[in-house]
Design a protein around this motif. Sequence first.
Motif, PDB file in Angstrom:
ATOM      1  N   GLY A   1      33.989  13.221  60.255  1.00 52.92           N
ATOM      2  CA  GLY A   1      32.689  14.193  60.709  1.00 52.92           C
ATOM      3  C   GLY A   1      31.683  14.179  60.415  1.00 52.92           C
ATOM      4  N   LYS A   2      31.498  12.887  58.896  1.00 56.37           N
ATOM      5  CA  LYS A   2      29.913  12.451  59.131  1.00 56.37           C
ATOM      6  C   LYS A   2      29.513  11.600  59.167  1.00 56.37           C
ATOM      7  N   PRO A   3      28.098  11.744  59.521  1.00 57.57           N
ATOM      8  CA  PRO A   3      27.205  10.919  60.572  1.00 57.57           C
ATOM      9  C   PRO A   3      27.742   9.326  60.740  1.00 57.57           C
ATOM     10  N   SER A   4      27.267   8.147  61.728  1.00 60.71           N
ATOM     11  CA  SER A   4      27.485   6.727  61.585  1.00 60.71           C
ATOM     12  C   SER A   4      26.607   6.249  60.909  1.00 60.71           C
ATOM     13  N   TYR A   5      26.402   5.077  60.424  1.00 64.99           N
ATOM     14  CA  TYR A   5      24.808   4.162  60.408  1.00 64.99           C
ATOM     15  C   TYR A   5      25.690   2.226  60.134  1.00 64.99           C
ATOM     16  N   PHE A   6      24.482   2.159  60.294  1.00 65.08           N
ATOM     17  CA  PHE A   6      24.827   0.967  61.157  1.00 65.08           C
ATOM     18  C   PHE A   6      23.870  -0.314  59.528  1.00 65.08           C
ATOM     19  N   GLN A   7      24.576  -1.194  59.913  1.00 64.96           N
ATOM     20  CA  GLN A   7      23.254  -1.634  58.529  1.00 64.96           C
ATOM     21  C   GLN A   7      22.228  -2.605  59.184  1.00 64.96           C
ATOM     22  N   THR A   8      22.408  -3.183  60.232  1.00 64.40           N
ATOM     23  CA  THR A   8      20.796  -3.619  60.917  1.00 64.40           C
ATOM     24  C   THR A   8      20.831  -3.147  61.844  1.00 64.40           C
ATOM     25  N   HIS A   9      19.583  -3.068  62.326  1.00 63.35           N
ATOM     26  CA  HIS A   9      19.359  -2.415  64.130  1.00 63.35           C
ATOM     27  C   HIS A   9      20.161  -3.681  64.817  1.00 63.35           C
ATOM     28  N   LYS A  10      20.322  -4.816  64.639  1.00 58.44           N
ATOM     29  CA  LYS A  10      21.339  -5.207  65.621  1.00 58.44           C
ATOM     30  C   LYS A  10      22.705  -4.456  66.344  1.00 58.44           C
ATOM     31  N   ASP A  11      23.591  -4.054  64.450  1.00 57.08           N
ATOM     32  CA  ASP A  11      24.327  -3.906  64.837  1.00 57.08           C
ATOM     33  C   ASP A  11      24.285  -2.552  65.332  1.00 57.08           C
ATOM     34  N   ALA A  12      23.042  -2.039  65.191  1.00 56.66           N
ATOM     35  CA  ALA A  12      23.257  -0.872  65.988  1.00 56.66           C
ATOM     36  C   ALA A  12      22.683  -0.229  67.450  1.00 56.66           C
ATOM     37  N   GLU A  13      21.703  -1.368  68.112  1.00 62.59           N
ATOM     38  CA  GLU A  13      21.784  -2.246  69.246  1.00 62.59           C
ATOM     39  C   GLU A  13      22.950  -2.118  69.908  1.00 62.59           C
ATOM     40  N   ILE A  14      24.232  -3.051  69.430  1.00 56.27           N
ATOM     41  CA  ILE A  14      25.656  -3.743  70.016  1.00 56.27           C
ATOM     42  C   ILE A  14      26.269  -2.318  70.016  1.00 56.27           C
ATOM     43  N   ALA A  15      26.087  -1.535  68.882  1.00 53.23           N
ATOM     44  CA  ALA A  15      26.745  -0.018  69.273  1.00 53.23           C
ATOM     45  C   ALA A  15      26.921   0.366  70.964  1.00 53.23           C
ATOM     46  N   LEU A  16      25.476   0.647  70.581  1.00 53.17           N
ATOM     47  CA  LEU A  16      24.894   1.504  71.843  1.00 53.17           C
ATOM     48  C   LEU A  16      25.173   1.058  72.965  1.00 53.17           C
ATOM     49  N   LYS A  17      25.152  -0.670  73.047  1.00 44.95           N
ATOM     50  CA  LYS A  17      25.523  -1.084  74.370  1.00 44.95           C
ATOM     51  C   LYS A  17      27.151  -1.023  74.797  1.00 44.95           C
ATOM     52  N   TRP A  18      28.001  -0.819  73.189  1.00 46.79           N
ATOM     53  CA  TRP A  18      29.352  -0.964  74.011  1.00 46.79           C
ATOM     54  C   TRP A  18      29.781   0.387  74.595  1.00 46.79           C
ATOM     55  N   PHE A  19      28.840   1.675  73.749  1.00 46.72           N
ATOM     56  CA  PHE A  19      28.795   2.749  73.504  1.00 46.72           C
ATOM     57  C   PHE A  19      28.347   3.113  75.980  1.00 46.72           C
ATOM     58  N   LEU A  20      27.320   2.446  76.543  1.00 44.11           N
ATOM     59  CA  LEU A  20      27.115   2.391  77.521  1.00 44.11           C
ATOM     60  C   LEU A  20      27.492   1.687  78.473  1.00 44.11           C
ATOM     61  N   ASP A  21      28.470   1.096  77.957  1.00 45.16           N
ATOM     62  CA  ASP A  21      28.830   0.021  78.507  1.00 45.16           C
ATOM     63  C   ASP A  21      30.535   0.717  79.087  1.00 45.16           C
ATOM     64  N   ASP A  22      30.656   1.303  77.731  1.00 49.03           N
ATOM     65  CA  ASP A  22      32.188   1.748  78.244  1.00 49.03           C
ATOM     66  C   ASP A  22      32.231   3.743  79.144  1.00 49.03           C
ATOM     67  N   CYS A  23      30.941   3.948  79.124  1.00 50.32           N
ATOM     68  CA  CYS A  23      30.877   4.779  80.041  1.00 50.32           C
ATOM     69  C   CYS A  23      29.958   4.578  80.893  1.00 50.32           C
ATOM     70  N   GLU A  24      29.330   3.383  81.625  1.00 51.96           N
ATOM     71  CA  GLU A  24      29.963   2.851  83.317  1.00 51.96           C
ATOM     72  C   GLU A  24      31.198   2.480  83.377  1.00 51.96           C
ATOM     73  N   GLU A  25      32.540   2.145  82.875  1.00 54.04           N
ATOM     74  CA  GLU A  25      33.215   2.238  83.019  1.00 54.04           C
ATOM     75  C   GLU A  25      34.448   3.094  83.551  1.00 54.04           C
ATOM     76  N   GLU A  26      33.448   4.342  82.998  1.00 53.95           N
ATOM     77  CA  GLU A  26      34.267   5.679  82.844  1.00 53.95           C
ATOM     78  C   GLU A  26      33.947   5.929  84.559  1.00 53.95           C
ATOM     79  N   VAL A  27      32.876   5.867  84.508  1.00 52.43           N
ATOM     80  CA  VAL A  27      32.218   6.580  85.550  1.00 52.43           C
ATOM     81  C   VAL A  27      32.567   5.747  87.105  1.00 52.43           C
ATOM     82  N   GLU A  28      33.276   4.911  86.679  1.00 49.00           N
ATOM     83  CA  GLU A  28      33.430   3.135  88.075  1.00 49.00           C
ATOM     84  C   GLU A  28      34.911   3.376  88.020  1.00 49.00           C
ATOM     85  N   ALA A  29      35.642   4.394  87.392  1.00 50.23           N
ATOM     86  CA  ALA A  29      36.975   4.629  87.141  1.00 50.23           C
ATOM     87  C   ALA A  29      37.247   5.908  87.528  1.00 50.23           C
ATOM     88  N   GLY A  30      36.199   6.734  88.056  1.00 50.00           N
ATOM     89  CA  GLY A  30      36.325   7.885  88.284  1.00 50.00           C
ATOM     90  C   GLY A  30      36.381   8.949  87.184  1.00 50.00           C
TER      91      GLY A  30
END
Length: 78
Positions: free
Chosen positions: A32-61
Amino acid sequence: MKWRYIKMTKKYEVQEFNLCGGWANNWTFEDGKPSYFQTHKDAEIALKWFLDDCEEEVEAGNMEDCPDREDFRIVEVL
């Protein structure tokens, strides 16, 4: 009296926009603790992975639609 300097370290969080609450860090770890990233790039990568996973879930229905990238921002916090 001696002054001691505390090294301030940067960290970044992914915030999501919500009409009721504005911008907030809704990303948390399992404990339940908030997540933080050491670099802006790490946060950007995590956000991209999250959005990619969401797109896969939409495609799978498993989701109706994917969140928009514009609903997220990465900010530096101390």
